[in-house]
Design a protein around this motif. Structure first.
Motif, PDB file in Angstrom:
ATOM      1  N   ARG A   5       0.838  -1.204   0.000  1.00 39.01           N
ATOM      2  CA  ARG A   5       0.000   0.000   0.000  1.00 39.01           C
ATOM      3  C   ARG A   5       0.872   1.254   0.000  1.00 39.01           C
ATOM      4  O   ARG A   5       0.604   2.213  -0.711  1.00 39.01           O
ATOM      5  N   ALA A   6       1.928   1.255   0.808  1.00 37.41           N
ATOM      6  CA  ALA A   6       2.831   2.404   0.862  1.00 37.41           C
ATOM      7  C   ALA A   6       3.505   2.616  -0.494  1.00 37.41           C
ATOM      8  O   ALA A   6       3.675   3.755  -0.941  1.00 37.41           O
ATOM      9  N   LYS A   7       3.882   1.528  -1.175  1.00 35.33           N
ATOM     10  CA  LYS A   7       4.514   1.644  -2.500  1.00 35.33           C
ATOM     11  C   LYS A   7       3.532   2.199  -3.524  1.00 35.33           C
ATOM     12  O   LYS A   7       3.898   3.043  -4.347  1.00 35.33           O
ATOM     13  N   GLN A   8       2.280   1.737  -3.475  1.00 36.23           N
ATOM     14  CA  GLN A   8       1.261   2.255  -4.395  1.00 36.23           C
ATOM     15  C   GLN A   8       1.048   3.744  -4.187  1.00 36.23           C
ATOM     16  O   GLN A   8       0.968   4.514  -5.155  1.00 36.23           O
ATOM     17  N   LEU A   9       0.939   4.154  -2.925  1.00 36.13           N
ATOM     18  CA  LEU A   9       0.742   5.571  -2.635  1.00 36.13           C
ATOM     19  C   LEU A   9       1.967   6.392  -3.025  1.00 36.13           C
ATOM     20  O   LEU A   9       1.831   7.519  -3.522  1.00 36.13           O
ATOM     21  N   ALA A  10       3.155   5.841  -2.836  1.00 32.49           N
ATOM     22  CA  ALA A  10       4.373   6.556  -3.230  1.00 32.49           C
ATOM     23  C   ALA A  10       4.408   6.754  -4.739  1.00 32.49           C
ATOM     24  O   ALA A  10       4.763   7.837  -5.224  1.00 32.49           O
ATOM     25  N   ASP A  11       4.030   5.742  -5.489  1.00 31.03           N
ATOM     26  CA  ASP A  11       3.982   5.874  -6.947  1.00 31.03           C
ATOM     27  C   ASP A  11       2.961   6.933  -7.351  1.00 31.03           C
ATOM     28  O   ASP A  11       3.198   7.728  -8.266  1.00 31.03           O
ATOM     29  N   ARG A  12       1.830   6.940  -6.671  1.00 31.10           N
ATOM     30  CA  ARG A  12       0.790   7.937  -6.973  1.00 31.10           C
ATOM     31  C   ARG A  12       1.271   9.343  -6.631  1.00 31.10           C
ATOM     32  O   ARG A  12       1.022  10.289  -7.373  1.00 31.10           O
ATOM     33  N   ILE A  13       1.976   9.473  -5.512  1.00 30.64           N
ATOM     34  CA  ILE A  13       2.519  10.781  -5.119  1.00 30.64           C
ATOM     35  C   ILE A  13       3.523  11.264  -6.156  1.00 30.64           C
ATOM     36  O   ILE A  13       3.536  12.444  -6.519  1.00 30.64           O
ATOM     37  N   GLN A  14       4.354  10.364  -6.677  1.00 31.30           N
ATOM     38  CA  GLN A  14       5.330  10.736  -7.698  1.00 31.30           C
ATOM     39  C   GLN A  14       4.626  11.318  -8.922  1.00 31.30           C
ATOM     40  O   GLN A  14       5.016  12.363  -9.435  1.00 31.30           O
ATOM     41  N   ASP A  43       4.254   4.393   8.101  1.00 33.11           N
ATOM     42  CA  ASP A  43       3.084   4.969   8.759  1.00 33.11           C
ATOM     43  C   ASP A  43       2.381   6.015   7.890  1.00 33.11           C
ATOM     44  O   ASP A  43       1.423   6.653   8.332  1.00 33.11           O
ATOM     45  N   LEU A  44       2.854   6.189   6.645  1.00 28.71           N
ATOM     46  CA  LEU A  44       2.288   7.129   5.663  1.00 28.71           C
ATOM     47  C   LEU A  44       2.349   8.575   6.140  1.00 28.71           C
ATOM     48  O   LEU A  44       1.572   9.414   5.689  1.00 28.71           O
ATOM     49  N   GLY A  45       3.287   8.873   7.015  1.00 35.96           N
ATOM     50  CA  GLY A  45       3.379  10.221   7.556  1.00 35.96           C
ATOM     51  C   GLY A  45       4.316  11.138   6.797  1.00 35.96           C
ATOM     52  O   GLY A  45       4.112  12.353   6.784  1.00 35.96           O
ATOM     53  N   GLU A  46       5.329  10.587   6.145  1.00 35.53           N
ATOM     54  CA  GLU A  46       6.314  11.418   5.456  1.00 35.53           C
ATOM     55  C   GLU A  46       6.608  10.836   4.081  1.00 35.53           C
ATOM     56  O   GLU A  46       6.804   9.627   3.943  1.00 35.53           O
ATOM     57  N   VAL A  78      -1.871  17.098  -3.134  1.00 33.65           N
ATOM     58  CA  VAL A  78      -1.647  15.661  -3.003  1.00 33.65           C
ATOM     59  C   VAL A  78      -2.646  15.078  -2.003  1.00 33.65           C
ATOM     60  O   VAL A  78      -3.214  14.005  -2.220  1.00 33.65           O
ATOM     61  N   GLY A  79      -2.883  15.788  -0.916  1.00 33.28           N
ATOM     62  CA  GLY A  79      -3.841  15.322   0.086  1.00 33.28           C
ATOM     63  C   GLY A  79      -5.250  15.213  -0.471  1.00 33.28           C
ATOM     64  O   GLY A  79      -5.965  14.238  -0.194  1.00 33.28           O
ATOM     65  N   LYS A  80      -5.653  16.185  -1.265  1.00 32.00           N
ATOM     66  CA  LYS A  80      -6.993  16.129  -1.881  1.00 32.00           C
ATOM     67  C   LYS A  80      -7.102  14.943  -2.835  1.00 32.00           C
ATOM     68  O   LYS A  80      -8.121  14.257  -2.873  1.00 32.00           O
ATOM     69  N   ALA A  81      -6.052  14.727  -3.612  1.00 36.04           N
ATOM     70  CA  ALA A  81      -6.088  13.659  -4.614  1.00 36.04           C
ATOM     71  C   ALA A  81      -6.041  12.268  -3.980  1.00 36.04           C
ATOM     72  O   ALA A  81      -6.690  11.348  -4.470  1.00 36.04           O
ATOM     73  N   LEU A  82      -5.285  12.120  -2.892  1.00 35.71           N
ATOM     74  CA  LEU A  82      -5.151  10.803  -2.265  1.00 35.71           C
ATOM     75  C   LEU A  82      -6.342  10.447  -1.390  1.00 35.71           C
ATOM     76  O   LEU A  82      -6.678   9.275  -1.254  1.00 35.71           O
ATOM     77  N   GLY A  83      -6.955  11.438  -0.780  1.00 40.04           N
ATOM     78  CA  GLY A  83      -8.111  11.175   0.069  1.00 40.04           C
ATOM     79  C   GLY A  83      -7.776  10.441   1.355  1.00 40.04           C
ATOM     80  O   GLY A  83      -8.613   9.710   1.887  1.00 40.04           O
ATOM     81  N   LEU A  84      -6.575  10.624   1.859  1.00 34.43           N
ATOM     82  CA  LEU A  84      -6.171   9.992   3.113  1.00 34.43           C
ATOM     83  C   LEU A  84      -6.641  10.830   4.296  1.00 34.43           C
ATOM     84  O   LEU A  84      -6.883  12.037   4.179  1.00 34.43           O
TER      85      LEU A  84
END
Length: 144
Positions: A5-14, A43-46, A78-84
């Protein structure tokens, strides 16, 4: 959260950061930037975003300043797009890929040159001893 999950979110952030830099951030100090990678803590914090800049040292410094000033805008988008529930904080790091690639190319050129010199010296070389240094025995099995 799992590593996947962290890798997927990192790719999306990129991808999101690259799109924002291309379309949304209008800072004139921003040079020709390529987002090369993003890493996200477990922990998806940074989030650490790695980038390269085409140009000299001055352009790298001005791009770093532009990214630092646009960090809040990029984080909110990024926060709006990820919806976390909690948007990760962003840190930008200059990626040293071009410099490392240049060093590797230099080392490969030296290795090619050394190989060529060895091949050149081996071209006219002759064995130090007999042409066929192995002992051959005659088989006694032929008599039977």
């Amino acid at each position: 959260m799992g590593e996947a999950r962290a890798k997927q979110l990192a790719d999306r952030i990129q991808v999101l950061v690259a799109e924002l830099l291309e379309r949304r951030v209008k800072d004139p100090r921003l040079g020709f930037v390529t987002v090369t990678d993003a890493k996200l803590t477990a922990d998806l914090g940074e989030a650490s975003v790695f980038y390269t800049v085409y140009g000299d040292e001055q352009e790298r410094a001005s791009t770093a300043a532009a990214l630092e000033s646009a960090r809040g805008l990029i984080r909110s988008e990024v926060g709006k797009a990820l919806g976390l529930r909690r948007t990760p904080s962003l840190a930008f790091f200059l990626d040293a890929i071009p410099e490392n690639a240049g060093q590797i190319e230099e080392l490969l050129a030296k290795a090619r040159q050394a190989d060529a010199e060895v091949a050149k010296s081996a071209a006219g070389a002759k064995p130090a001893g007999d042409a066929d240094p192995y002992k051959h025995r005659e088989d006694d099995d032929d008599d039977e």
